[in-house]
Scaffold this active site. Structure first.
Site, mmCIF file in Angstrom:
data_model
loop_
_atom_site.group_PDB
_atom_site.id
_atom_site.type_symbol
_atom_site.label_atom_id
_atom_site.label_comp_id
_atom_site.label_asym_id
_atom_site.label_seq_id
_atom_site.Cartn_x
_atom_site.Cartn_y
_atom_site.Cartn_z
ATOM 1 N N SER A 172 4.331 -2.776 -1.240
ATOM 2 C CA SER A 172 3.843 -4.102 -0.813
ATOM 3 C C SER A 172 4.910 -5.155 -1.079
ATOM 4 C CB SER A 172 2.584 -4.464 -1.617
ATOM 5 O OG SER A 172 2.239 -5.819 -1.405
ATOM 6 N N TYR A 205 -1.760 -5.553 -9.835
ATOM 7 C CA TYR A 205 -1.516 -5.002 -8.489
ATOM 8 C C TYR A 205 -0.008 -5.016 -8.216
ATOM 9 C CZ TYR A 205 -1.508 -4.496 -3.400
ATOM 10 O OH TYR A 205 -1.254 -4.064 -2.113
#
Ligand SMILES: NC(=O)c1ccc[n+]([C@@H]2O[C@H](COP(=O)([O-])OP(=O)(O)OC[C@H]3O[C@@H](n4cnc5c(N)ncnc54)[C@H](OP(=O)(O)O)[C@@H]3O)[C@@H](O)[C@H]2O)c1
Length: 253
Positions: free
Chosen positions: A148, A161
């Site tokens: 990501s 995350y």
């Protein structure tokens, strides 16, 4: 887009029940690859496999929870029994559960680490021998890890995350030093804002609203945009490793 080099490949896509995983499975199958679909929601996988088959492709639904070693072992066996050796692994399953670190949400931290990092490692463990054997036979072998933009850009309340995704990017780079010399390509794909179900599990109303605001402010990427990048990446000639791709909506800073 059409990628003829993908015909005759045998792929595993994790997180195939929705979003980027579903779109990637469809893209690979549409280009002639056989695709094993892994996620927890059986009915989603069955419906996707039926769709792919109806369109003339080949797909196998394999229900599995990548946080559970026995489940991954059983999935690997099911894939091998049906398809034999796998030459393309898309490690895509993931969860994003933001909250202020001070809230101390060990439940969410554990789930993200177990899925995004340890789960990805379980999948790598299950199929690396296939990839190295394929490459040793002179054929193309790919491991694609979906990381990501959060591995590079810092967002408040997304610390854990982001840490799991930074780990996925770092793991991909480290694995290249082991698998590259054996002709296995390792690629990290790092999307920005993409319209999927990823935000549906956010349980903090303020952060849910903030995420919704981003989708209102920026025309997001579609899951198909990411799938096309994955298909492009794995269809290059085998000596070309598109090793790290950051793909963001044009308006995302
Ligand atoms: N959407 C974005 O903006 C964005 C941006 C950057 C990176 N990413 C990454 O892209 C990847 C795909 O996410 P997405 O955006 O497509 O979201 P999504 O629609 O929520 O897809 C996540 C997939 O992972 C599967 N999954 C979750 N936990 C699992 C487990 N324990 N075992 C097996 N499968 C599991 C889910 O299926 P089941 O629930 O049926 O298991 C689902 O198919 C993730 O790694 C995410 O971090 C997304």
């Amino acid at each position: 887009m059409s990628y003829p080099a993908l015909a005759a490949r045998t792929a595993v896509v994790t997180g195939a029940a929705s979003g980027i995983g579903t779109a990637t499975a469809r893209a690979l199958a549409a280009n002639g690859a056989r695709v094993a679909l892994i996620a927890r929601r059986t009915e989603r996988l069955d419906a996707l496999a039926a769709d792919i088959t109806a369109a003339g492709g080949q797909a196998l639904a394999v229900t599995a929870d990548i946080t559970d070693q026995a489940s991954v072992d059983a999935a690997a066996k099911a894939v091998h029994d049906a398809y034999g050796r796998v030459d393309l692994v898309v490690n895509n399953a993931g969860v994003m559960l933001p909250n202020p670190l001070a809230d101390g949400r060990i439940d969410e931290w554990t789930r993200m680490i177990d899925t995004n990092l340890t789960g990805a490692l379980r999948v790598i463990r299950a199929f690396t021998a296939d990839l190295t054997a394929t490459a040793a036979d002179g054929r193309t072998a790919d491991l694609v890890n979906v990381s990501s933009i959060a591995s590079h850009v810092l967002f408040p309340d997304y610390a854990v995350y982001g840490a799991t995704k930074a780990a996925v990017t770092q793991l991909s780079a480290a694995l290249r030093t082991e698998l590259g010399p054996r002709d296995v390509r390792v690629s990290a794909v790092e999307p920005g804002l993409t319209d999927t179900e990823l935000g549906d599990h956010v349980d903090n109303p303020a952060l849910s609203e903030q995420l919704g605001g981003m989708f209102s402010a920026i025309p997001a990427l579609s899951a198909e945009d990411i799938a096309d990048l994955v298909a492009y990446t794995v269809s290059r000639p085998r000596h070309v490793n598109l090793r790290q791709s950051v793909v963001l909506p044009t308006r995302q800073a």
